[in-house]
Design an enzyme around this catalytic site. Structure first.
Site, PDB file in Angstrom:
ATOM      1  N   GLY A  54     -16.243  28.073  23.932  1.00 32.46           N
ATOM      2  CA  GLY A  54     -16.112  26.693  24.396  1.00 32.46           C
ATOM      3  C   GLY A  54     -15.425  26.570  25.747  1.00 32.46           C
ATOM      4  O   GLY A  54     -15.296  27.544  26.483  1.00 32.46           O
ATOM      5  N   HIS A  60     -21.410  29.565  31.431  1.00 33.32           N
ATOM      6  CA  HIS A  60     -21.983  29.313  30.105  1.00 33.32           C
ATOM      7  C   HIS A  60     -23.306  28.554  30.232  1.00 33.32           C
ATOM      8  O   HIS A  60     -24.263  28.825  29.507  1.00 33.32           O
ATOM      9  CB  HIS A  60     -21.033  28.458  29.266  1.00 33.32           C
ATOM     10  CG  HIS A  60     -19.715  29.075  28.951  1.00 33.32           C
ATOM     11  ND1 HIS A  60     -18.531  28.583  29.443  1.00 33.32           N
ATOM     12  CD2 HIS A  60     -19.387  30.145  28.185  1.00 33.32           C
ATOM     13  CE1 HIS A  60     -17.525  29.306  28.974  1.00 33.32           C
ATOM     14  NE2 HIS A  60     -18.006  30.271  28.219  1.00 33.32           N
ATOM     15  N   GLN A  87     -10.049  38.194  17.842  1.00 34.12           N
ATOM     16  CA  GLN A  87     -10.176  38.985  19.067  1.00 34.12           C
ATOM     17  C   GLN A  87      -8.982  38.801  20.001  1.00 34.12           C
ATOM     18  O   GLN A  87      -8.983  39.327  21.111  1.00 34.12           O
ATOM     19  CB  GLN A  87     -11.496  38.687  19.781  1.00 34.12           C
ATOM     20  CG  GLN A  87     -11.589  37.315  20.417  1.00 34.12           C
ATOM     21  CD  GLN A  87     -12.996  37.027  20.933  1.00 34.12           C
ATOM     22  OE1 GLN A  87     -13.933  36.891  20.156  1.00 34.12           O
ATOM     23  NE2 GLN A  87     -13.148  36.959  22.251  1.00 34.12           N
ATOM     24  N   GLU A 175     -23.025  39.173  31.639  1.00 31.16           N
ATOM     25  CA  GLU A 175     -22.598  40.471  32.191  1.00 31.16           C
ATOM     26  C   GLU A 175     -21.168  40.417  32.712  1.00 31.16           C
ATOM     27  O   GLU A 175     -20.568  41.448  32.973  1.00 31.16           O
ATOM     28  CB  GLU A 175     -23.552  40.900  33.312  1.00 31.16           C
ATOM     29  CG  GLU A 175     -24.910  41.307  32.794  1.00 31.16           C
ATOM     30  CD  GLU A 175     -25.871  41.714  33.894  1.00 31.16           C
ATOM     31  OE1 GLU A 175     -25.530  41.542  35.079  1.00 31.16           O
ATOM     32  OE2 GLU A 175     -26.966  42.183  33.549  1.00 31.16           O
ATOM     33  N   ARG A 214     -10.546  30.866  31.598  1.00 34.15           N
ATOM     34  CA  ARG A 214      -9.140  31.166  31.895  1.00 34.15           C
ATOM     35  C   ARG A 214      -8.769  30.811  33.338  1.00 34.15           C
ATOM     36  O   ARG A 214      -7.575  30.769  33.659  1.00 34.15           O
ATOM     37  CB  ARG A 214      -8.828  32.635  31.615  1.00 34.15           C
ATOM     38  CG  ARG A 214      -8.832  32.955  30.129  1.00 34.15           C
ATOM     39  CD  ARG A 214      -8.256  34.322  29.828  1.00 34.15           C
ATOM     40  NE  ARG A 214      -7.985  34.487  28.406  1.00 34.15           N
ATOM     41  CZ  ARG A 214      -8.807  35.082  27.533  1.00 34.15           C
ATOM     42  NH1 ARG A 214      -9.960  35.575  27.941  1.00 34.15           N
ATOM     43  NH2 ARG A 214      -8.484  35.170  26.252  1.00 34.15           N
TER      44      ARG A 214
HETATM   45  P1  AMP Z   1     -16.652  32.999  26.314  1.00 32.35           P
HETATM   46  O1  AMP Z   1     -16.673  31.552  26.001  1.00 32.35           O
HETATM   47  O2  AMP Z   1     -15.679  33.396  27.361  1.00 32.35           O
HETATM   48  O3  AMP Z   1     -16.581  33.860  25.069  1.00 32.35           O
HETATM   49  O4  AMP Z   1     -18.082  33.327  26.957  1.00 32.35           O
HETATM   50  C1  AMP Z   1     -19.269  33.063  26.257  1.00 32.35           C
HETATM   51  C2  AMP Z   1     -20.388  33.788  26.951  1.00 32.35           C
HETATM   52  O5  AMP Z   1     -20.512  33.330  28.287  1.00 32.35           O
HETATM   53  C3  AMP Z   1     -20.145  35.295  27.014  1.00 32.35           C
HETATM   54  O6  AMP Z   1     -21.357  35.980  26.743  1.00 32.35           O
HETATM   55  C4  AMP Z   1     -19.688  35.489  28.436  1.00 32.35           C
HETATM   56  O7  AMP Z   1     -19.974  36.778  28.947  1.00 32.35           O
HETATM   57  C5  AMP Z   1     -20.502  34.426  29.158  1.00 32.35           C
HETATM   58  N1  AMP Z   1     -19.875  34.093  30.433  1.00 32.35           N
HETATM   59  C6  AMP Z   1     -18.567  33.775  30.641  1.00 32.35           C
HETATM   60  N2  AMP Z   1     -18.337  33.587  31.964  1.00 32.35           N
HETATM   61  C7  AMP Z   1     -19.518  33.798  32.592  1.00 32.35           C
HETATM   62  C8  AMP Z   1     -19.921  33.756  33.972  1.00 32.35           C
HETATM   63  N3  AMP Z   1     -19.081  33.467  34.947  1.00 32.35           N
HETATM   64  N4  AMP Z   1     -21.227  34.023  34.249  1.00 32.35           N
HETATM   65  C9  AMP Z   1     -22.100  34.321  33.256  1.00 32.35           C
HETATM   66  N5  AMP Z   1     -21.771  34.372  31.944  1.00 32.35           N
HETATM   67  C10 AMP Z   1     -20.493  34.117  31.624  1.00 32.35           C
END
Ligand code: AMP
Length: 306
Positions: A54, A60, A87, A175, A214
């Site tokens: 989220g 995202h 995690q 990635e 973050r």
């Molecule tokens: P998170 O909410 O941080 O768990 O991220 C959810 C998904 O979004 C994960 O697969 C991340 O790798 C992807 N994600 C987060 N930041 C980016 C970004 N700047 N560019 C592309 N994908 C992202």
């Protein structure tokens, strides 16, 4: 909060209605996710999942839009929003991790997502007495796995659980979290999930900073310092293009750049793209990964060598 429809079928996207005006259905009970997704799948719908924690940003959104595209007009595009406690380490930022469900629903609507899966309570996902864990051994070691013991065990377990609850044909990951993507690919391969894993390129701010939930923690000064992560990576990539392929020298230059910016490096490695083992030379497709503390905020980024 506007009323949320309780029922939605893939057919909702057929016809001339623009996808982006639809508000996604919010389902808060994980048991209901499984029933709904199995029903969709049994009806022949292509089920596409984007797992997230989220506080959605444009990174995202690129995954969510691609999920919509891959699901097609008759498929079901799902986003899960769950800040997974398993995690986070005991001294990490679980309790202050940013949250904005209402804003996330609006962004999912704009991306054409059909259904948002967001448990009302983490205990609905990890009930008391949970004792089964998924450990991906080799690619979980080192890098973030070294700095955050147990992190990838939590990631692999929640993703395995999400896969069982949503039975997707396809799941998308960024990635940006390069080691996480490697862990998920290994898990899907080794445990025969039969799910297509799509890796999506990192979305960045205009100055190069990789988007991250973050980043919201950064003070204005730290936001300036944070630019050094992508700068160090891009400088290394440019140096490699100019002929410098020695990993030790490339790492040294990047470390100097980060130190000058006042950023504390957690790790800075050049690795093989699949095994994540350190390499002596930055060959094409090798990856440089960095984790660094900018003030108290730990950020990660990576770049592939050409
Ligand atoms: P998170 O909410 O941080 O768990 O991220 C959810 C998904 O979004 C994960 O697969 C991340 O790798 C992807 N994600 C987060 N930041 C980016 C970004 N700047 N560019 C592309 N994908 C992202």
């Amino acid at each position: 909060m506007r009323p949320i429809p309780t029922q939605r079928t893939p057919e909702r996207h057929r016809g001339a209605e623009p996808i982006s005006v639809n508000r996604p259905e919010l389902v808060t009970d994980p048991a209901a996710w499984q029933v709904r997704c199995r029903t969709d799948r049994a009806a022949g719908a292509r089920v596409v999942l984007v797992p997230t924690m989220g506080f959605l940003h444009d990174g995202h959104l690129s995954l969510l839009r691609e999920a919509r595209r891959l699901a097609g007009t008759s498929g079901v595009a799902l986003a899960s929003i769950f800040v997974n406690p398993t995690q986070f380490g005991p001294t990490e930022d679980l309790s202050r991790y940013p949250r904005d469900l209402e804003g996330d629903l609006a962004k999912c609507a704009a991306a054409g997502i059909d259904r948002v899966l967001a448990p009302a309570d983490p205990a609905q996902v990890f009930a008391a007495g949970h004792e089964t864990w998924v450990g991906v051994e080799r690619v979980s070691q080192g890098l973030c796995g070294g700095s955050r013991p147990g992190h990838f065990r939590g990631v692999a377990t929640v993703v395995a659980k999400l896969f069982n609850l949503t039975v997707p044909h396809v799941a998308l990951f960024g990635e940006k979290d390069f080691q996480q993507l490697a862990v998920i690919r290994a898990m899907v391969r080794d445990l025969s999930f039969g799910i297509e894993i799509v890796g999506m390129p990192t979305v960045r701010e205009p100055d190069g900073l990789a988007l991250s939930s973050r980043n919201a923690y950064l003070s204005p000064e730290d936001r300036q310092r944070a630019r050094s992560l992508s700068r160090a990576l891009f400088e290394a990539r440019d140096a490699a293009l100019a002929g410098e392929r020695d990993a030790e020298r490339l790492r040294g230059r990047a470390r100097d750049l980060l130190a000058t910016a006042g950023v504390r490096v957690d790790y800075l490695e050049i690795v093989h793209p699949e095994t994540l083992a350190p390499v002596a030379r930055a060959e094409p497709r090798s990856v440089m990964l960095v984790a660094a503390f900018v003030g108290t905020t730990r950020l990660i980024d990576n770049v592939r060598f050409p």
